[in-house]
Motif scaffolding. Structure first.
Motif, PDB file in Angstrom:
ATOM      1  N   THR A  88       0.858  -1.172   0.000  1.00 21.82           N
ATOM      2  CA  THR A  88       0.000   0.000   0.000  1.00 21.82           C
ATOM      3  C   THR A  88       0.903   1.234   0.000  1.00 21.82           C
ATOM      4  O   THR A  88       2.015   1.193   0.526  1.00 21.82           O
ATOM      5  CB  THR A  88      -0.932   0.065   1.231  1.00 21.82           C
ATOM      6  OG1 THR A  88      -0.146   0.046   2.423  1.00 21.82           O
ATOM      7  CG2 THR A  88      -1.908  -1.097   1.251  1.00 21.82           C
ATOM      8  N   CYS A  89       0.427   2.310  -0.603  1.00 22.75           N
ATOM      9  CA  CYS A  89       1.180   3.566  -0.650  1.00 22.75           C
ATOM     10  C   CYS A  89       0.224   4.710  -0.336  1.00 22.75           C
ATOM     11  O   CYS A  89      -0.938   4.682  -0.747  1.00 22.75           O
ATOM     12  CB  CYS A  89       1.796   3.788  -2.025  1.00 22.75           C
ATOM     13  SG  CYS A  89       2.944   2.501  -2.546  1.00 22.75           S
ATOM     14  N   LYS A  90       0.718   5.701   0.380  1.00 18.48           N
ATOM     15  CA  LYS A  90      -0.108   6.871   0.675  1.00 18.48           C
ATOM     16  C   LYS A  90      -0.568   7.539  -0.616  1.00 18.48           C
ATOM     17  O   LYS A  90      -1.682   8.044  -0.695  1.00 18.48           O
ATOM     18  CB  LYS A  90       0.670   7.877   1.529  1.00 18.48           C
ATOM     19  CG  LYS A  90       0.884   7.421   2.950  1.00 18.48           C
ATOM     20  CD  LYS A  90       1.641   8.462   3.750  1.00 18.48           C
ATOM     21  CE  LYS A  90       1.884   7.960   5.162  1.00 18.48           C
ATOM     22  NZ  LYS A  90       2.658   8.932   5.948  1.00 18.48           N
ATOM     23  N   SER A  91       0.292   7.530  -1.621  1.00 20.00           N
ATOM     24  CA  SER A  91      -0.015   8.211  -2.875  1.00 20.00           C
ATOM     25  C   SER A  91      -1.073   7.490  -3.714  1.00 20.00           C
ATOM     26  O   SER A  91      -1.623   8.073  -4.639  1.00 20.00           O
ATOM     27  CB  SER A  91       1.260   8.382  -3.706  1.00 20.00           C
ATOM     28  OG  SER A  91       1.845   7.126  -3.981  1.00 20.00           O
ATOM     29  N   THR A  92      -1.380   6.230  -3.395  1.00 22.63           N
ATOM     30  CA  THR A  92      -2.384   5.485  -4.168  1.00 22.63           C
ATOM     31  C   THR A  92      -3.635   5.174  -3.339  1.00 22.63           C
ATOM     32  O   THR A  92      -4.463   4.369  -3.755  1.00 22.63           O
ATOM     33  CB  THR A  92      -1.800   4.166  -4.709  1.00 22.63           C
ATOM     34  OG1 THR A  92      -1.364   3.358  -3.620  1.00 22.63           O
ATOM     35  CG2 THR A  92      -0.657   4.416  -5.664  1.00 22.63           C
ATOM     36  N   GLY A  93      -3.741   5.785  -2.190  1.00 19.97           N
ATOM     37  CA  GLY A  93      -4.909   5.556  -1.334  1.00 19.97           C
ATOM     38  C   GLY A  93      -4.852   4.193  -0.670  1.00 19.97           C
ATOM     39  O   GLY A  93      -3.795   3.723  -0.281  1.00 19.97           O
ATOM     40  N   LYS A  94      -5.992   3.530  -0.566  1.00 17.02           N
ATOM     41  CA  LYS A  94      -6.056   2.229   0.107  1.00 17.02           C
ATOM     42  C   LYS A  94      -5.935   1.056  -0.857  1.00 17.02           C
ATOM     43  O   LYS A  94      -6.188  -0.077  -0.498  1.00 17.02           O
ATOM     44  CB  LYS A  94      -7.371   2.120   0.885  1.00 17.02           C
ATOM     45  CG  LYS A  94      -7.479   3.120   2.010  1.00 17.02           C
ATOM     46  CD  LYS A  94      -8.768   2.966   2.780  1.00 17.02           C
ATOM     47  CE  LYS A  94      -8.825   3.975   3.908  1.00 17.02           C
ATOM     48  NZ  LYS A  94     -10.023   3.805   4.723  1.00 17.02           N
ATOM     49  N   GLU A  95      -5.529   1.335  -2.090  1.00 16.55           N
ATOM     50  CA  GLU A  95      -5.409   0.290  -3.109  1.00 16.55           C
ATOM     51  C   GLU A  95      -4.333  -0.720  -2.724  1.00 16.55           C
ATOM     52  O   GLU A  95      -3.244  -0.364  -2.305  1.00 16.55           O
ATOM     53  CB  GLU A  95      -5.046   0.933  -4.444  1.00 16.55           C
ATOM     54  CG  GLU A  95      -4.963  -0.032  -5.592  1.00 16.55           C
ATOM     55  CD  GLU A  95      -4.612   0.665  -6.899  1.00 16.55           C
ATOM     56  OE1 GLU A  95      -4.517  -0.056  -7.896  1.00 16.55           O
ATOM     57  OE2 GLU A  95      -4.431   1.888  -6.929  1.00 16.55           O
ATOM     58  N   HIS A  96      -4.636  -2.007  -2.837  1.00 21.25           N
ATOM     59  CA  HIS A  96      -3.670  -3.079  -2.592  1.00 21.25           C
ATOM     60  C   HIS A  96      -2.956  -3.353  -3.905  1.00 21.25           C
ATOM     61  O   HIS A  96      -3.574  -3.769  -4.885  1.00 21.25           O
ATOM     62  CB  HIS A  96      -4.362  -4.349  -2.102  1.00 21.25           C
ATOM     63  CG  HIS A  96      -4.886  -4.229  -0.710  1.00 21.25           C
ATOM     64  ND1 HIS A  96      -5.205  -5.324   0.043  1.00 21.25           N
ATOM     65  CD2 HIS A  96      -5.144  -3.164   0.079  1.00 21.25           C
ATOM     66  CE1 HIS A  96      -5.635  -4.947   1.229  1.00 21.25           C
ATOM     67  NE2 HIS A  96      -5.615  -3.625   1.265  1.00 21.25           N
ATOM     68  N   LEU A  97      -1.646  -3.115  -3.920  1.00 26.35           N
ATOM     69  CA  LEU A  97      -0.843  -3.275  -5.131  1.00 26.35           C
ATOM     70  C   LEU A  97      -0.100  -4.597  -5.098  1.00 26.35           C
ATOM     71  O   LEU A  97       0.289  -5.069  -4.029  1.00 26.35           O
ATOM     72  CB  LEU A  97       0.161  -2.123  -5.243  1.00 26.35           C
ATOM     73  CG  LEU A  97      -0.447  -0.719  -5.131  1.00 26.35           C
ATOM     74  CD1 LEU A  97       0.651   0.315  -4.968  1.00 26.35           C
ATOM     75  CD2 LEU A  97      -1.297  -0.424  -6.346  1.00 26.35           C
ATOM     76  N   TYR A  98       0.124  -5.188  -6.269  1.00 28.57           N
ATOM     77  CA  TYR A  98       0.899  -6.421  -6.353  1.00 28.57           C
ATOM     78  C   TYR A  98       2.344  -6.143  -5.976  1.00 28.57           C
ATOM     79  O   TYR A  98       2.884  -5.098  -6.297  1.00 28.57           O
ATOM     80  CB  TYR A  98       0.865  -6.999  -7.764  1.00 28.57           C
ATOM     81  CG  TYR A  98      -0.457  -7.579  -8.156  1.00 28.57           C
ATOM     82  CD1 TYR A  98      -0.916  -8.737  -7.552  1.00 28.57           C
ATOM     83  CD2 TYR A  98      -1.237  -6.982  -9.117  1.00 28.57           C
ATOM     84  CE1 TYR A  98      -2.133  -9.284  -7.905  1.00 28.57           C
ATOM     85  CE2 TYR A  98      -2.455  -7.516  -9.483  1.00 28.57           C
ATOM     86  CZ  TYR A  98      -2.900  -8.670  -8.869  1.00 28.57           C
ATOM     87  OH  TYR A  98      -4.101  -9.204  -9.221  1.00 28.57           O
ATOM     88  N   GLY A  99       2.959  -7.097  -5.332  1.00 26.27           N
ATOM     89  CA  GLY A  99       4.380  -7.001  -5.040  1.00 26.27           C
ATOM     90  C   GLY A  99       4.699  -7.414  -3.627  1.00 26.27           C
ATOM     91  O   GLY A  99       3.856  -7.367  -2.733  1.00 26.27           O
ATOM     92  N   CYS A 100       5.936  -7.842  -3.442  1.00 24.38           N
ATOM     93  CA  CYS A 100       6.375  -8.264  -2.113  1.00 24.38           C
ATOM     94  C   CYS A 100       7.703  -7.617  -1.735  1.00 24.38           C
ATOM     95  O   CYS A 100       8.319  -8.004  -0.758  1.00 24.38           O
ATOM     96  CB  CYS A 100       6.482  -9.787  -2.054  1.00 24.38           C
ATOM     97  SG  CYS A 100       7.405 -10.515  -3.404  1.00 24.38           S
ATOM     98  N   MET A 101       8.134  -6.634  -2.524  1.00 24.02           N
ATOM     99  CA  MET A 101       9.355  -5.896  -2.230  1.00 24.02           C
ATOM    100  C   MET A 101       9.099  -4.420  -2.516  1.00 24.02           C
ATOM    101  O   MET A 101       8.268  -4.093  -3.363  1.00 24.02           O
ATOM    102  CB  MET A 101      10.508  -6.373  -3.126  1.00 24.02           C
ATOM    103  CG  MET A 101      10.838  -7.832  -2.986  1.00 24.02           C
ATOM    104  SD  MET A 101      12.232  -8.355  -4.022  1.00 24.02           S
ATOM    105  CE  MET A 101      11.983  -7.528  -5.564  1.00 24.02           C
ATOM    106  N   CYS A 102       9.829  -3.548  -1.851  1.00 23.41           N
ATOM    107  CA  CYS A 102       9.655  -2.116  -2.072  1.00 23.41           C
ATOM    108  C   CYS A 102       9.923  -1.726  -3.523  1.00 23.41           C
ATOM    109  O   CYS A 102       9.301  -0.806  -4.040  1.00 23.41           O
ATOM    110  CB  CYS A 102      10.558  -1.332  -1.130  1.00 23.41           C
ATOM    111  SG  CYS A 102      10.030  -1.442   0.599  1.00 23.41           S
ATOM    112  N   SER A 103      10.804  -2.442  -4.182  1.00 27.28           N
ATOM    113  CA  SER A 103      11.115  -2.122  -5.578  1.00 27.28           C
ATOM    114  C   SER A 103       9.931  -2.381  -6.507  1.00 27.28           C
ATOM    115  O   SER A 103       9.930  -1.934  -7.648  1.00 27.28           O
ATOM    116  CB  SER A 103      12.331  -2.915  -6.044  1.00 27.28           C
ATOM    117  OG  SER A 103      12.087  -4.296  -5.971  1.00 27.28           O
ATOM    118  N   CYS A 104       8.904  -3.066  -6.017  1.00 23.55           N
ATOM    119  CA  CYS A 104       7.714  -3.349  -6.821  1.00 23.55           C
ATOM    120  C   CYS A 104       6.692  -2.214  -6.753  1.00 23.55           C
ATOM    121  O   CYS A 104       5.715  -2.227  -7.502  1.00 23.55           O
ATOM    122  CB  CYS A 104       7.052  -4.640  -6.354  1.00 23.55           C
ATOM    123  SG  CYS A 104       8.098  -6.100  -6.526  1.00 23.55           S
ATOM    124  N   ALA A 105       6.902  -1.250  -5.881  1.00 23.04           N
ATOM    125  CA  ALA A 105       5.974  -0.125  -5.755  1.00 23.04           C
ATOM    126  C   ALA A 105       5.997   0.693  -7.046  1.00 23.04           C
ATOM    127  O   ALA A 105       7.018   0.751  -7.731  1.00 23.04           O
ATOM    128  CB  ALA A 105       6.359   0.739  -4.570  1.00 23.04           C
TER     129      ALA A 105
END
Length: 78
Positions: free
Chosen positions: A40-57
């Motif tokens: 999750t990212c503050k810039s994308t709201g509460k959307e759950h994004l795919y990925g398991c590493m910070c580099s996937c943001a």
């Protein structure tokens, strides 16, 4: 002075290696992650994004946190 000749096969080989590295990193951010892990990212709201590493943001995203399947939270801010 010696001249250096560039063989086209070397360029092709280098391109294939780089292409393989790009595909591998994309796979890590999707299929190879443990089920239940997301970002999750503050810039994308509460959307759950795919990925398991910070580099996937997403590029340009901020305030990102990796949520692991076992409940651990990893902050991506350095």
């Amino acid at each position: 002075m010696a001249s250096i000749k560039f063989h086209p096969a070397i360029g092709l080989l280098c391109g294939l290696v780089l292409f393989g590295m790009i595909q591998q990193s994309e796979a890590v951010c999707t299929a190879l992650c443990v089920k239940g892990t997301y970002i999750t990212c503050k810039s994308t709201g509460k959307e759950h994004l795919y990925g398991c590493m910070c580099s996937c943001a997403p590029q340009g995203a901020y305030g990102c946190i990796v949520h692991t399947a076992n409940g651990k939270k990893i902050s991506c801010e350095s």
